[in-house]
Write a protein that holds these residues in place. Sequence first.
Motif, PDB file in Angstrom:
ATOM      1  N   GLU A 166       0.809  -1.212   0.000  1.00 21.79           N
ATOM      2  CA  GLU A 166       0.000   0.000   0.000  1.00 21.79           C
ATOM      3  C   GLU A 166       0.847   1.269   0.000  1.00 21.79           C
ATOM      4  OE1 GLU A 166      -3.848  -1.682   2.467  1.00 21.79           O
ATOM      5  OE2 GLU A 166      -2.050  -1.108   3.580  1.00 21.79           O
ATOM      6  N   ASN A 167       2.061   1.170   0.533  1.00 24.72           N
ATOM      7  CA  ASN A 167       2.918   2.351   0.636  1.00 24.72           C
ATOM      8  C   ASN A 167       3.562   2.769  -0.680  1.00 24.72           C
ATOM      9  OD1 ASN A 167       2.319   2.347   3.330  1.00 24.72           O
ATOM     10  ND2 ASN A 167       4.289   1.506   4.002  1.00 24.72           N
ATOM     11  N   ILE A 168       3.489   1.917  -1.706  1.00 24.53           N
ATOM     12  CA  ILE A 168       4.147   2.208  -2.986  1.00 24.53           C
ATOM     13  C   ILE A 168       3.093   2.475  -4.048  1.00 24.53           C
ATOM     14  CG2 ILE A 168       5.672   1.312  -4.780  1.00 24.53           C
ATOM     15  CD1 ILE A 168       7.070  -0.341  -2.652  1.00 24.53           C
ATOM     16  N   ARG A 169       3.153   3.642  -4.625  1.00 25.17           N
ATOM     17  CA  ARG A 169       2.158   4.058  -5.612  1.00 25.17           C
ATOM     18  C   ARG A 169       2.090   3.071  -6.781  1.00 25.17           C
ATOM     19  NH1 ARG A 169       0.002   9.066  -6.583  1.00 25.17           N
ATOM     20  NH2 ARG A 169       1.562  10.018  -5.201  1.00 25.17           N
ATOM     21  N   GLY A 170       0.902   2.627  -7.080  1.00 23.73           N
ATOM     22  CA  GLY A 170       0.672   1.749  -8.218  1.00 23.73           C
ATOM     23  C   GLY A 170       0.815   0.269  -7.925  1.00 23.73           C
ATOM     24  N   MET A 171       1.465  -0.101  -6.818  1.00 23.30           N
ATOM     25  CA  MET A 171       1.699  -1.525  -6.558  1.00 23.30           C
ATOM     26  C   MET A 171       0.417  -2.253  -6.190  1.00 23.30           C
ATOM     27  SD  MET A 171       4.586  -3.370  -4.166  1.00 23.30           S
ATOM     28  CE  MET A 171       5.946  -2.918  -5.255  1.00 23.30           C
ATOM     29  N   GLU A 172      -0.512  -1.563  -5.528  1.00 22.39           N
ATOM     30  CA  GLU A 172      -1.737  -2.236  -5.112  1.00 22.39           C
ATOM     31  C   GLU A 172      -2.566  -2.674  -6.316  1.00 22.39           C
ATOM     32  OE1 GLU A 172      -5.102  -1.901  -1.608  1.00 22.39           O
ATOM     33  OE2 GLU A 172      -3.795  -0.198  -2.028  1.00 22.39           O
ATOM     34  N   SER A 173      -2.483  -1.918  -7.418  1.00 21.46           N
ATOM     35  CA  SER A 173      -3.195  -2.320  -8.634  1.00 21.46           C
ATOM     36  C   SER A 173      -2.640  -3.629  -9.169  1.00 21.46           C
ATOM     37  CB  SER A 173      -3.067  -1.222  -9.696  1.00 21.46           C
ATOM     38  OG  SER A 173      -3.663  -1.631 -10.912  1.00 21.46           O
ATOM     39  N   ASP A 174      -1.306  -3.761  -9.174  1.00 22.63           N
ATOM     40  CA  ASP A 174      -0.696  -5.022  -9.605  1.00 22.63           C
ATOM     41  C   ASP A 174      -1.044  -6.141  -8.631  1.00 22.63           C
ATOM     42  OD1 ASP A 174       0.631  -4.193 -11.977  1.00 22.63           O
ATOM     43  OD2 ASP A 174       2.176  -3.219 -10.782  1.00 22.63           O
ATOM     44  N   PHE A 175      -1.086  -5.828  -7.344  1.00 23.85           N
ATOM     45  CA  PHE A 175      -1.471  -6.802  -6.321  1.00 23.85           C
ATOM     46  C   PHE A 175      -2.868  -7.348  -6.618  1.00 23.85           C
ATOM     47  CE2 PHE A 175      -3.698  -7.917  -2.442  1.00 23.85           C
ATOM     48  CZ  PHE A 175      -2.779  -8.625  -1.702  1.00 23.85           C
ATOM     49  N   ASN A 176      -3.805  -6.467  -6.916  1.00 25.22           N
ATOM     50  CA  ASN A 176      -5.185  -6.894  -7.168  1.00 25.22           C
ATOM     51  C   ASN A 176      -5.293  -7.747  -8.424  1.00 25.22           C
ATOM     52  OD1 ASN A 176      -6.108  -5.517  -4.903  1.00 25.22           O
ATOM     53  ND2 ASN A 176      -6.539  -3.642  -6.041  1.00 25.22           N
ATOM     54  N   THR A 177      -4.511  -7.402  -9.444  1.00 22.36           N
ATOM     55  CA  THR A 177      -4.526  -8.222 -10.660  1.00 22.36           C
ATOM     56  C   THR A 177      -3.927  -9.592 -10.382  1.00 22.36           C
ATOM     57  OG1 THR A 177      -4.323  -6.251 -12.050  1.00 22.36           O
ATOM     58  CG2 THR A 177      -3.776  -8.364 -13.065  1.00 22.36           C
ATOM     59  N   GLY A 178      -2.818  -9.625  -9.640  1.00 17.88           N
ATOM     60  CA  GLY A 178      -2.213 -10.896  -9.276  1.00 17.88           C
ATOM     61  C   GLY A 178      -3.142 -11.761  -8.460  1.00 17.88           C
ATOM     62  N   GLU A 179      -3.926 -11.111  -7.597  1.00 20.78           N
ATOM     63  CA  GLU A 179      -4.903 -11.826  -6.787  1.00 20.78           C
ATOM     64  C   GLU A 179      -5.927 -12.551  -7.653  1.00 20.78           C
ATOM     65  OE1 GLU A 179      -7.043 -10.357  -2.860  1.00 20.78           O
ATOM     66  OE2 GLU A 179      -7.934  -9.410  -4.616  1.00 20.78           O
ATOM     67  N   ASP A 180      -6.286 -11.938  -8.756  1.00 15.05           N
ATOM     68  CA  ASP A 180      -7.258 -12.530  -9.669  1.00 15.05           C
ATOM     69  C   ASP A 180      -6.753 -13.860 -10.225  1.00 15.05           C
ATOM     70  OD1 ASP A 180      -9.790 -12.099 -11.352  1.00 15.05           O
ATOM     71  OD2 ASP A 180      -8.266 -12.468 -12.885  1.00 15.05           O
ATOM     72  N   PHE A 181      -5.450 -13.946 -10.482  1.00 15.23           N
ATOM     73  CA  PHE A 181      -4.888 -15.203 -10.991  1.00 15.23           C
ATOM     74  C   PHE A 181      -4.961 -16.305  -9.938  1.00 15.23           C
ATOM     75  CE2 PHE A 181      -2.649 -12.137 -13.789  1.00 15.23           C
ATOM     76  CZ  PHE A 181      -3.126 -12.621 -14.991  1.00 15.23           C
ATOM     77  N   PHE A 182      -4.915 -15.931  -8.675  1.00 17.98           N
ATOM     78  CA  PHE A 182      -5.010 -16.912  -7.600  1.00 17.98           C
ATOM     79  C   PHE A 182      -6.451 -17.380  -7.402  1.00 17.98           C
ATOM     80  CE2 PHE A 182      -5.861 -17.904  -3.137  1.00 17.98           C
ATOM     81  CZ  PHE A 182      -4.882 -18.835  -2.853  1.00 17.98           C
TER      82      PHE A 182
END
Length: 589
Positions: free
Chosen positions: A77-93
């Motif tokens: 959450e502290n790094i701009r833009g990383m949470e968007s990649d996190f959410n996309t990665g979550e979708d693959f799981f």
Amino acid sequence: MKRDLRFTRLALMAMVAMFTMTSCTDDDNGTELGPLVPEDVEFGKANDTFSAEEWFPGGELGTTTKASYSAPAPAVENIRGMESDFNTGEDFFEHLYTFDVAPRKGLGPAWVRNSCIACHPNYGHGKRQTEYRANTIGNGYLLVIYHPDNNAYISEVTGMPQTAAMSPFKAPIDESQIQIDWKTVNEMESGLAMTFPDGESYELIYPEVRIPQSAFNTNPKPDNYDVRLESTIGVYGTGLLDAIADEDIEAQWKSESRFVELNPAMWDKEAGSFKASAYYSAPYNNTGSFHGTRGPLKRFTYAMTRGTLQDGAGANAIWNITNVTRSDRHWLYTTAAWAKAQSEDPEVIKYIKEHGESMVSMLHPYYADGTDEGISARIYEILSASSIGFKDTFEKFLLNGAPYNGEEEMNDKQYYQFMVWHRGLAVPAARNLNNEAVKRGKKLFSEIGCAQCHRPSWKTGADNMWVDASIKAYADANRLAADGDYTKLLPKYANQTIWPYTDMVQHRLFMKNDIRTGWCRTTPLWGRGLSRQLTGADDRLHDCRARTLIEAIMWHGYSKQSDAYRATEKFYNLPKADRNAVVKFLESI
């Protein structure tokens, strides 16, 4: 740095205050989940037993105050833009893989599961099963099929055996013939009674698994084999374990080697250090190898067979559970014995002959020239293009454009996003640490010796993790690491005090129908107290044989040879109130 850490602590406290006024929704599983401790105004404060840090088992950068195993860590959450990649990665799981629909295409031709979350219900530990069915959500079991004389996996099926396949292929193992019988322990080998001294009884059960030779659709079929079950554990917090420095884990092994026998496959007793086999080395010559240098220390799976998170554990499973290829693993997870059986099966050949001629058919790569002989040869050629025969078949595999036109099914960006998610999962904050029974339980946990193996805390290192070729390729293509620092692209947990309650060492418990080899890594205990709330079950140990914490503890004392026998004996002799206090402590961390 200290100012930053104080700010993070205050931010987490503010989140708790906010949660006292509102409810939160875990969008990942659709369940309404409140805050961990909405009524506890002393949350996060030290008391006479717990430090302030112990409320945050994942440290400042790895703890969430949500009652969830799926929340992003502050490091994300502290790094701009990383949470968007996190959410996309979550979708693959979380979602099912398919044969041909992007972005989760490429399932098969044989697979263990068609989704990751099927094995990790709500990201937690698998649930105990009475039958083996790949499509049962919550069935976290992997079949462990091995030769009992040397503990080596059989070669006829993959190390993570597959029980599903796309039509017309027949699964390597016919799961309808797998039998799981749950047996009850009548007496402990150690002599401990099945009732505590105060008269309260407990029960222990264990699975016996049988797979007849007729269940194997391979040529040859295996013989002289035994079967065990190993269940998945929670995936949260694995990035934090990855951040523990290799030398600190080695120091822990060295310290314990003075008192217990350690796994000789990993530990050189005379030298007092790890053997070369304890370090992970990727076998891919030009796609992420360590180029002859020592790789990271193995630390994941019960058998500690996997090293860095970027080339082990989930990074491995996203490939071999679904058989979805990617640029660093652009081949099938199959065996030659299965390929041979399918290439000789007249029903398989007939079906492909009737349905594979069309260029748009999923079976077209197997159609070849349309003759029985041509189809048979092509089936074997494609299905044997595995990790085992990779060097011999890779060029032919690509030239033939099979099975999916030579294109990766999970591209480099998608894999990167999956690893942002995997490394970025937070650990839930501790609960009820001001409760007097929980305080008592912590003291007893240490006094009776449990903390000798379930080491409470670690300090992470610099977390300059190894980054694999796929992530580097994505970064280079998008100019994301012009300074050469690829580690900044993934969540980092440098210099964090964490509380996983594991020594990262393999021990032996000598249980009835024990785990393959007998050696098992001490499982982290953090967050497990939320399992029943989040997954609907609280099954524990490597094969879910323990239905309660009491059962899990008492299995540690089944044999006097167990590394944990003395601690279990002391627990056995505690009065009921103290036993309950230990359980309440374990449910709170």
